[in-house]
Design an enzyme around this catalytic site. Structure first.
Site, PDB file in Angstrom:
ATOM      1  N   GLY A 141      39.217  40.127  39.091  1.00 50.82           N
ATOM      2  CA  GLY A 141      38.481  38.964  38.622  1.00 50.82           C
ATOM      3  C   GLY A 141      37.086  38.888  39.200  1.00 50.82           C
ATOM      4  O   GLY A 141      36.382  39.900  39.314  1.00 50.82           O
ATOM      5  N   CYS A 142      36.685  37.685  39.601  1.00 51.92           N
ATOM      6  CA  CYS A 142      35.328  37.469  40.092  1.00 51.92           C
ATOM      7  C   CYS A 142      35.035  38.215  41.393  1.00 51.92           C
ATOM      8  O   CYS A 142      33.870  38.387  41.752  1.00 51.92           O
ATOM      9  CB  CYS A 142      35.071  35.982  40.286  1.00 51.92           C
ATOM     10  SG  CYS A 142      35.031  35.032  38.737  1.00 51.92           S
ATOM     11  N   ALA A 143      36.058  38.634  42.106  1.00 52.69           N
ATOM     12  CA  ALA A 143      35.843  39.419  43.334  1.00 52.69           C
ATOM     13  C   ALA A 143      35.558  40.884  43.041  1.00 52.69           C
ATOM     14  O   ALA A 143      35.239  41.646  43.962  1.00 52.69           O
ATOM     15  CB  ALA A 143      37.067  39.309  44.246  1.00 52.69           C
ATOM     16  N   GLY A 144      35.668  41.289  41.778  1.00 50.45           N
ATOM     17  CA  GLY A 144      35.622  42.705  41.441  1.00 50.45           C
ATOM     18  C   GLY A 144      34.321  43.416  41.732  1.00 50.45           C
ATOM     19  O   GLY A 144      34.330  44.614  42.044  1.00 50.45           O
ATOM     20  N   LEU A 335      34.464  35.662  45.625  1.00 54.33           N
ATOM     21  CA  LEU A 335      35.801  35.089  45.681  1.00 54.33           C
ATOM     22  C   LEU A 335      36.516  35.383  44.376  1.00 54.33           C
ATOM     23  O   LEU A 335      35.917  35.332  43.307  1.00 54.33           O
ATOM     24  CB  LEU A 335      35.719  33.575  45.893  1.00 54.33           C
ATOM     25  CG  LEU A 335      35.154  33.118  47.236  1.00 54.33           C
ATOM     26  CD1 LEU A 335      34.661  31.682  47.143  1.00 54.33           C
ATOM     27  CD2 LEU A 335      36.201  33.243  48.317  1.00 54.33           C
TER      28      LEU A 335
END
Length: 350
Positions: A141-144, A335
């Site tokens: 997700g956004c941590a990728g 995050l």
């Protein structure tokens, strides 16, 4: 650090269809308001996300119709392959390399399902060698963007002198739902856009910007904070807790712990380069990291111009920070589902 991975190049790309926030709000109101009485109250979210424009792989009219898995998947494969080719070619060219010089490809994506994975689908068009190592990564997700850079840097360090290409690509707009009459779906509709970023790394022969450390922090019992649920219609967004409040309370000790393993502290960081989840998240990050309000200026400008593109967004922020000139020590943070904080420390020699 011996054989630290160095950034040889960075490139970004967005699809061709510009979506103005006012257009998206009007479309959402037309589709949802007559079935969802709370929509008028929640519509103020569109003005509060910090997003002015974003980009989609389809023109806005495509999103007016309810779509199922087959249509979403066709749109994903077409859009993701085109973006992958564009951003990878730009990054490879900026590194003064050719596609045949790439030894490892790390592909980060959580917004579509592709088997064979994206780098295999475009290998012939780009010109990757038949012995290229492929590392597709799903679910970050956004941590990728940050975690993908961490993975790519470790692969580069493991084989000094080889060239590692990271491509982070997300088509968040394809997850738009007509049937999800929830606040989480309204937030997603107000916030998410499509985009891709690519980085070429090499270890062992210097470089102005080097990755000197990486780390992650996984909070227990937080699976409900962020993620996808999967049903017959497609992906459905999960936002079960107030993320800005979570960031204010938990981000500082997590980042401090990660930095301590690098023999650093928050005070040693000259510039934080953060994934801008939304305006409230950016404000929460400034509070948690003890920064002046407004310090995360590139984060706000990327959010305004492109929306939250999930994984690649932080690399768009890094691109703007590099253009302005990186200070000696920066820390990339993001995050994502887990719920996880991910960090990459950069050391830059002017």
């Amino acid at each position: 650090m011996k054989h630290a991975a160095a950034l040889l190049s960075l490139a970004t790309s967005v699809p061709p269809h510009l979506l103005h926030q006012e257009q998206v709000l009007a479309a959402a109101r037309n589709i949802l308001s007559h079935r969802y009485p709370e929509f008028d109250t929640l519509s103020s979210i569109f003005a509060n996300t910090g997003v002015i424009n974003r980009y989609g792989v389809k023109p806005i009219e495509w999103y007016f119709e309810q779509r199922g898995w087959p249509e979403r998947t066709v749109a994903f494969l077409e859009g993701a392959e085109a973006l992958f080719i564009d951003v990878a070619r730009k990054a490879i060219e900026r590194a003064a390399l050719t596609a045949s010089d790439i030894d490892t490809v790390v592909t980060v994506c959580s917004t579509g399902i592709a088997t064979p994975s994206l780098e295999a689908r475009v290998a012939g068009k780009i010109g990757f060698r038949s012995d290229v190592s492929r590392v597709p990564v799903f679910g970050l997700g956004c941590a990728g963007g940050v975690t993908g850079l961490s993975i790519a840097s470790r692969l580069a360090r493991a084989r000094p002198g080889t060239n590692v290409l990271l491509v982070a690509i997300e088509l968040c707009t394809l997850a738009v739902r007509h049937d999800e009459l929830t606040k989480a779906n309204i937030v997603a509709a107000s916030l998410f856009g499509d985009g891709a970023a690519a980085v070429v790394l090499r270890a062992g022969d210097g470089g102005a910007t080097r990755i000197t450390g990486t780390g992650e922090h996984l909070w227990p019992d937080t699976l409900d904070v962020m993620g996808w649920k999967i049903d017959p219609e497609g992906f459905g967004v999960i936002f079960q807790r107030t993320i800005p409040d979570f960031v204010r309370t938990n981000m500082n000790p997590a980042i401090s712990g990660i930095l301590a393993l690098m023999d650093l502290s928050i005070g040693n960081i000259d510039r934080f380069i953060c994934h801008p989840g939304g305006t409230k998240v950016v404000l929460a990050l400034e509070t948690a990291l003890v920064l002046n309000q407004g310090a995360l200026d590139h984060e706000r400008s990327v959010l305004a111009d492109f929306g939250n593109m999930s994984a690649p967004t932080v690399l768009f922020v890094l691109e703007r920070a590099r253009a302005r000139g990186l200070p000696p020590r920066s820390l990339l943070t993001s995050l994502g589902p887990g719920f996880t904080a991910s960090c990459v420390a950069l050391q830059h020699a002017a």
